[in-house]
Design a protein around this motif. Sequence first.
Motif, short mmCIF file in Angstrom:
data_model
loop_
_atom_site.label_atom_id
_atom_site.label_comp_id
_atom_site.label_asym_id
_atom_site.label_seq_id
_atom_site.Cartn_x
_atom_site.Cartn_y
_atom_site.Cartn_z
N GLN A 239 0.82 -1.20 0.00
CA GLN A 239 0.00 0.00 0.00
C GLN A 239 0.86 1.26 0.00
O GLN A 239 0.56 2.23 -0.69
CB GLN A 239 -0.94 0.01 1.22
N GLU B 197 0.88 4.04 -2.98
CA GLU B 197 0.67 5.46 -2.70
C GLU B 197 1.82 6.31 -3.23
O GLU B 197 1.61 7.43 -3.72
CB GLU B 197 0.49 5.67 -1.20
N SER B 198 3.03 5.78 -3.17
CA SER B 198 4.19 6.54 -3.69
C SER B 198 4.09 6.69 -5.20
O SER B 198 4.44 7.74 -5.76
CB SER B 198 5.50 5.86 -3.30
N GLU C 289 1.24 6.67 -6.93
CA GLU C 289 0.14 7.62 -7.16
C GLU C 289 0.61 9.05 -6.96
O GLU C 289 0.22 9.96 -7.71
CB GLU C 289 -1.02 7.29 -6.22
N SER C 290 1.46 9.27 -5.95
CA SER C 290 2.02 10.61 -5.73
C SER C 290 2.91 11.03 -6.90
O SER C 290 2.87 12.18 -7.35
CB SER C 290 2.82 10.61 -4.42
#
Length: 534
Positions: free
Chosen positions: A236, A240-241, A243-244
């Motif tokens: 996860q 998220e990294s 997506e950033s």
Amino acid sequence: MTKDVKELSWRRPVITAFPQYAHVLAVIGEYKGGELWLLSHCVQLQINRGSFSVLNLDFCVGDMLNTVYHCPYLSIEAFDIEEFTGDESRIVEKIMYYINQGKYVYLPVDWFYIPAYECYGRSHAAHDILVLGYDDEKKEFIIADFFGDFRYEKSRCKYLELIAACRDAYKLPCILKKVLLLKPCEQVVLFDIKNVKSLFEDYLRSRNSNRRFLPVCQYGDFLDDDSFAFGLNVYQVMIESLESAMQRGCGVSIRSYAIMYEHKILLGEVCSYMADKGYLQNDENFMPEVDIVREQCLVVRNLLIKYNMRGDKTNLVKSIKLLKDIRNREEELFEKMINNMKEEPVLYRCREDKYGENYAEYVGEDRQTLGNWIGKYGDAGYDIFLETEIGRRISIVYYNFLYKKWSDDWTEGNALYVKRKKGDGAFAACKYFRKNAYIDILIRDGLQYMLSIYVLAWWKHNRRFCIRFMDGDNKVLLCSYEAAASDEGIYINFLVSGHVRIEFENRSTDIGVISGMFFSTINADNLPNMPAAK
């Protein structure tokens, strides 16, 4: 190689993402069990939360140098950096002296001064380097680290370059705070299935495994569950990294994704070993899944390399989708593997193997050969605990045995000592048991062999124990033998085929011992008229 050149052995490691793993594996990889010891500690993963600019996936093994300081296959001497490098006129002399003693020099250097590094002459940073040899004619050291495009490999540097690199390295931020001398040492370290199973469970439940490797001295925040994610939860954070990165349009650091791929390689190695040794049942159902996960992680790594080169965000989208699939696939896979792990190993048949009748028969003793087995026993395979040569056709696993070495100070007068096939040495050593010990044997080629168990009864100890050969599938008794020895060496010979379990029951106050297992092809010379089975 001339006397002016000295290079210690070096083996390309499985893990190459961090120096503390790569250097250790490069040094101990030639030893039986050395690589397995390290890989079985690296089942769990951890990753830092809250900073996508410095994403740092790593193995969850306690302090970052835990696998160096606690490796049973290494003898370590530690020196203060300033003490070791303070007198620059003696640095070369010291390193050469230790290399000549068979000791690798592991120390921090400033990569600014060593041409092999990609950042040579451009930036100052401390990095752990391994010095494994020297060439005095060319005034060069043979070194290993992450050179060029940050691939782990061997290279060379001039004596003066290393001296300059040592000068102020200790003043820079670095993980290694000492100069370490690493000398590999032979050991037999038993596979710890309970610890490995616990790490698998930690991975599945996303628990902090650092507490299993206490004390954690240098990095106390590793015990903080809020600062890191563990096991399946690392995906996860990685998602998220990405997506950033997609939102910001920035590049992605590849290192964590390379480590993810290496983790699947070592996971395959550990699972393959457990399956081969009977700790993990039904490997035909698991290993294909492990292979799929490994290939998916390789695809993710390569997609992100392409993204950094071309900026195509579709590669990020594909990577995020794959990470979600890997996470879900692993959750199901780890659950099944944990449920199929056996703390009491049992070997099992594979579809492609051939099997003879499960058979065992006692065929006599040999009290004359003593430790000089070479040429008489073991032409089909042997296990003398510091050396093993048993091919795929025979599988063998021990349960409830421990290892003990009395002496390797061999002379011609030590006739009981077990000769070594590699080299001229011999040793007095054994695997020993007190109760509830067994050896599971599976012969996979359908043939029958003579199995010789060498009992080295040293120092006038009275060794008395019962050996029972059981059918490995239904536990029916096939034959038994009462072993007795005192200050002597005895080969106890049996005919075996198929799947058999050898159970040992101690009958004395001394520990029960065996110092070698030898498999021999059957011929008229090694099968004279023997007593009937008991």
